[in-house]
Design an enzyme around this catalytic site. Structure first.
Site, PDB file in Angstrom:
ATOM      1  N   SER A   4     -63.413 -24.115 -22.232  1.00 42.42           N
ATOM      2  CA  SER A   4     -63.593 -24.295 -20.796  1.00 42.42           C
ATOM      3  C   SER A   4     -62.589 -25.334 -20.301  1.00 42.42           C
ATOM      4  O   SER A   4     -61.892 -25.976 -21.075  1.00 42.42           O
ATOM      5  CB  SER A   4     -65.021 -24.737 -20.501  1.00 42.42           C
ATOM      6  OG  SER A   4     -65.946 -23.749 -20.897  1.00 42.42           O
ATOM      7  N   HIS A  16     -60.323 -24.384 -17.916  1.00 42.42           N
ATOM      8  CA  HIS A  16     -59.186 -23.631 -17.380  1.00 42.42           C
ATOM      9  C   HIS A  16     -59.598 -22.770 -16.192  1.00 42.42           C
ATOM     10  O   HIS A  16     -58.877 -21.848 -15.823  1.00 42.42           O
ATOM     11  CB  HIS A  16     -58.588 -22.741 -18.475  1.00 42.42           C
ATOM     12  CG  HIS A  16     -58.201 -23.476 -19.705  1.00 42.42           C
ATOM     13  ND1 HIS A  16     -57.311 -24.525 -19.693  1.00 42.42           N
ATOM     14  CD2 HIS A  16     -58.596 -23.332 -21.003  1.00 42.42           C
ATOM     15  CE1 HIS A  16     -57.159 -24.987 -20.915  1.00 42.42           C
ATOM     16  NE2 HIS A  16     -57.948 -24.298 -21.727  1.00 42.42           N
ATOM     17  N   HIS A  56     -53.718 -28.290 -22.445  1.00 44.33           N
ATOM     18  CA  HIS A  56     -54.727 -29.131 -23.102  1.00 44.33           C
ATOM     19  C   HIS A  56     -54.177 -30.543 -23.283  1.00 44.33           C
ATOM     20  O   HIS A  56     -54.529 -31.236 -24.240  1.00 44.33           O
ATOM     21  CB  HIS A  56     -55.116 -28.560 -24.468  1.00 44.33           C
ATOM     22  CG  HIS A  56     -55.537 -27.129 -24.431  1.00 44.33           C
ATOM     23  ND1 HIS A  56     -54.696 -26.095 -24.788  1.00 44.33           N
ATOM     24  CD2 HIS A  56     -56.704 -26.564 -24.058  1.00 44.33           C
ATOM     25  CE1 HIS A  56     -55.341 -24.944 -24.645  1.00 44.33           C
ATOM     26  NE2 HIS A  56     -56.561 -25.200 -24.209  1.00 44.33           N
ATOM     27  N   ASP A  67     -57.457 -41.785   7.819  1.00 38.93           N
ATOM     28  CA  ASP A  67     -57.245 -40.662   6.911  1.00 38.93           C
ATOM     29  C   ASP A  67     -55.924 -40.741   6.170  1.00 38.93           C
ATOM     30  O   ASP A  67     -55.501 -39.774   5.529  1.00 38.93           O
ATOM     31  CB  ASP A  67     -57.335 -39.330   7.674  1.00 38.93           C
ATOM     32  CG  ASP A  67     -56.402 -39.287   8.880  1.00 38.93           C
ATOM     33  OD1 ASP A  67     -55.636 -40.245   9.064  1.00 38.93           O
ATOM     34  OD2 ASP A  67     -56.451 -38.295   9.625  1.00 38.93           O
ATOM     35  N   SER A 112     -52.054 -39.395  17.141  1.00 38.08           N
ATOM     36  CA  SER A 112     -51.026 -40.372  17.490  1.00 38.08           C
ATOM     37  C   SER A 112     -49.896 -39.717  18.264  1.00 38.08           C
ATOM     38  O   SER A 112     -49.416 -40.247  19.272  1.00 38.08           O
ATOM     39  CB  SER A 112     -50.465 -41.045  16.239  1.00 38.08           C
ATOM     40  OG  SER A 112     -51.446 -41.798  15.592  1.00 38.08           O
TER      41      SER A 112
END
Length: 597
Positions: free
Chosen positions: A57, A59, A226, A421, A468
């Site tokens: 797991s 992937h 991996h 943000d 802005s």
């Protein structure tokens, strides 16, 4: 850069099973054998060939996300980055028992080959009459590992495996025989190549938080899925226009004896797959597609299909891989036709992991990019011509203000990452760069102040964007109106006229925003500046700038009432004790404008 080591989970040891249970809720046609962590089609059509895949797991969406109608029949899932054991694979084979036979497709990793292979042999030993009904396909598409280095273990399996799943799965759905499905899977596996690149390694949930593997300025080419080391590291991080051709050189080489894995001949027809390794944003990935497509076009490749998205990940690795599938050219009578492969690729499987892709070749760039020059409405006619007394000094002041913002970008960005943000610094920097370009091209000049102010407003509108950009654009548009309203026939700008126009601009701005000082927004220093200048009838510019600076500093002590900061938990703002980034931007601009040359 640091490794992202925080995760959303209950307990690391339960993560895989809980993820598979969630997948079953997402895809009602599949079921889960919890004990063996096998996901399979619950109501299988047993008159058709079954396909099994699997592996460690981490992937996702590979492998379980591809189980469903039109693709795979079952997936055996190991723990993170670890092969499922033999009994798990045996359970998968038993669950998909059918009349036609089964094709097992695995990535070329030792654990996967041994465990899936042993399960196949155990099944054949117990069912000798069906020993020829289970076929085995190994996919090794990584071109980072040279032939000498990988002469024993072979190439690693990467995102090209997903194309094998897709094409073989579509043929099985059509009712292809076991030999036909096996043959087409073998063909695709032999004609696909992949190269990956990462900005950093990934982090395995439940393990200790590790240090960064790469320096902030480094990337690694050929990194495995991996956390295996790559082919080489580059520093500094090159722009995509330089990086992608280097990746394609490794992928398409026919002269490098270590890497000519796929028999490209020139002007080949190919399928392009750009894969997100887990931590690359959806904003960046199409940019990779753009550069890859351009580089392939330059080399003469004919791109028949483009796929992009998250197909085979390495958990949260910030990186991507490029896969090319070489389509048959018709010279080999034993090979499938290019059209048949494309037809199988185009069929939409009913699985959550497969991303949308167009069933058509991309249009030529010239047709894709619509020319819009000349379609914008013409600008408003301008009859007022105002100049300043010292045009060169005006131009120099504008340049100083822009450079001050560019230099302050990192600090403003840091502030906004806490109070907003995170984009304020970059937005202002974009605006400053736009103004500098307009200054160099003569659109902004002290010889034409009204035209200059209008030009600044357009830069804010078109190059800054967001809140802005809109506020700056409104203010400078209103300032241009004020200059034309209050000029009274004058040809040279006076301090009184400046002040009157600024006051009217602020009044107009207030019709579009509820923010009023003290509000911890950019209006705090802007209001302080305009009102201070008005009280001196434009005579004390330096004093007005000082007032603006003080107002910007005071935002450190204010409760946010408007803007993005209003959504930030108040105690955090007090603890960090930072000024409002938008207010700091106004302060920086004004101080740069009046600074000594």
């Amino acid at each position: 850069m640091s490794v992202q080591s925080k995760h959303f989970l209950n307990a690391p040891e339960n993560l895989v099973v809980e993820s598979l249970q969630g997948l079953c809720a997402l895809n009602p046609q599949i079921a889960l054998d919890v004990a063996d962590k096998v996901v399979y089609v619950a109501k299988q059509d047993r008159s058709k060939v079954a396909l099994i895949c699997g592996g460690g797991s981490g992937h996702e969406p590979a492998h379980a996300g591809y189980v469903g109608d039109g693709m795979l029949t079952a997936a055996a899932c190991g723990t993170v980055f670890a092969s499922p054991n033999t009994s798990q694979v045996r359970r998968a084979i038993d669950l998909v028992e059918n009349e036609q036979g089964t094709v097992i497709i695995v990535k070329n990793y030792t654990g996967d080959i041994l465990n899936f292979g042993l399960a196949k042999e155990q099944y054949a030993a117990q069912h000798p009459e069906k020993s020829d009904k289970v076929k085995f396909v190994i996919v090794g598409d990584d071109v980072a590992v040279g032939k000498t280095q990988g002469k024993i273990v072979g190439r690693r399996g990467l995102a090209g495996t997903c194309l094998v799943y897709k094409i073989a799965g579509a043929l099985a759905k059509r009712g292809g025989s076991l030999d036909e499905v096996y043959a087409i899977a073998e063909y695709v596996a032999a004609h696909v190549g992949t190269i990956g690149v990462g900005l950093e390694h990934c982090h395995v949930p439940g393990t200790a938080a590790g240090d960064s593997h790469l320096a902030p300025s480094e990337i690694e080419i050929g990194m495995g899925i991996h956390n295996e080391p790559g082919n080489r590291r580059l520093a500094p991080v090159p722009p995509l226009a330089d990086l992608v051709p280097q990746l394609l050189d490794l992928l398409t080489s026919t002269t490098d004896p270590e890497r000519s894995f796929v028999p490209f001949k020139g002007k080949d027809r190919v399928v392009l797959l750009v894969n997100n390794l887990g931590g690359t944003s959806e904003l960046e990935l199409p940019g990779v597609v753009r550069e890859t497509r351009a580089a392939l076009d330059k080399q003469g490749f004919v791109i028949e299909r483009v796929l992009a998205g998250t197909f085979m990940t390495s958990l949260n690795m910030p990186g991507f891989s490029i896969t090319l599938l070489l389509l048959p050219d018709g010279s080999d009578s034993s090979a499938p036709s290019a059209e048949s492969l494309l037809s199988l690729l185009d069929e939409k499987p009913d699985v959550p992991g497969w991303k949308w892709a167009s069933a058509a070749a991309p249009a030529p760039p010239a047709e894709q990019i619509k020319q819009t020059a000349g379609t914008r409405p013409a600008g408003v006619s301008q009859s007022t011509k105002l100049r300043v007394e010292d045009a060169k000094a005006f131009d120099a002041a504008v340049r100083r203000a822009c450079k001050a913002i560019i230099e302050a970008e990192p600090e403003i960005t840091r502030m906004d990452s806490i109070a907003g943000d995170g984009d304020c610094g970059l937005t202002l920097k974009d605006g400053a760069n736009g103004v500098l370009k307009a200054l160099e091209s003569g659109q902004i000049t002290g010889e034409d102040v009204v035209g200059s102010v209008i030009a600044v407003s357009k830069v804010a509108e078109e190059q800054m964007g967001g809140t802005s950009g809109a506020l700056y654009s409104i203010f400078f548009s209103a300032l241009a109106q004020g200059l034309q309203t209050h000029h009274s026939g004058a040809s040279t700008l006076s301090p009184v006229l400046w002040s009157a126009a600024l006051s009217s601009a602020l009044t107009k701005l207030y019709t579009y925003t509820r923010a009023r000082p003290p509000s911890r927004t950019l209006v705090d220093p802007l209001d302080a500046f305009v009102n201070a200048l008005a009280s001196s009838r434009g005579a004390d510019l330096t004093g007005a700038v000082d007032k603006a600076g003080a107002a910007a500093l005071q935002t450190r002590n204010l409760e946010a009432k408007a803007g993005r900061s209003a959504y930030v938990e108040g105690d955090r703002l007090k603890k960090e004790h930072i000024a409002d980034p938008g207010a700091w931007g106004v302060k920086t601009i004004l101080e740069g404008f009046v600074a000594s040359a």
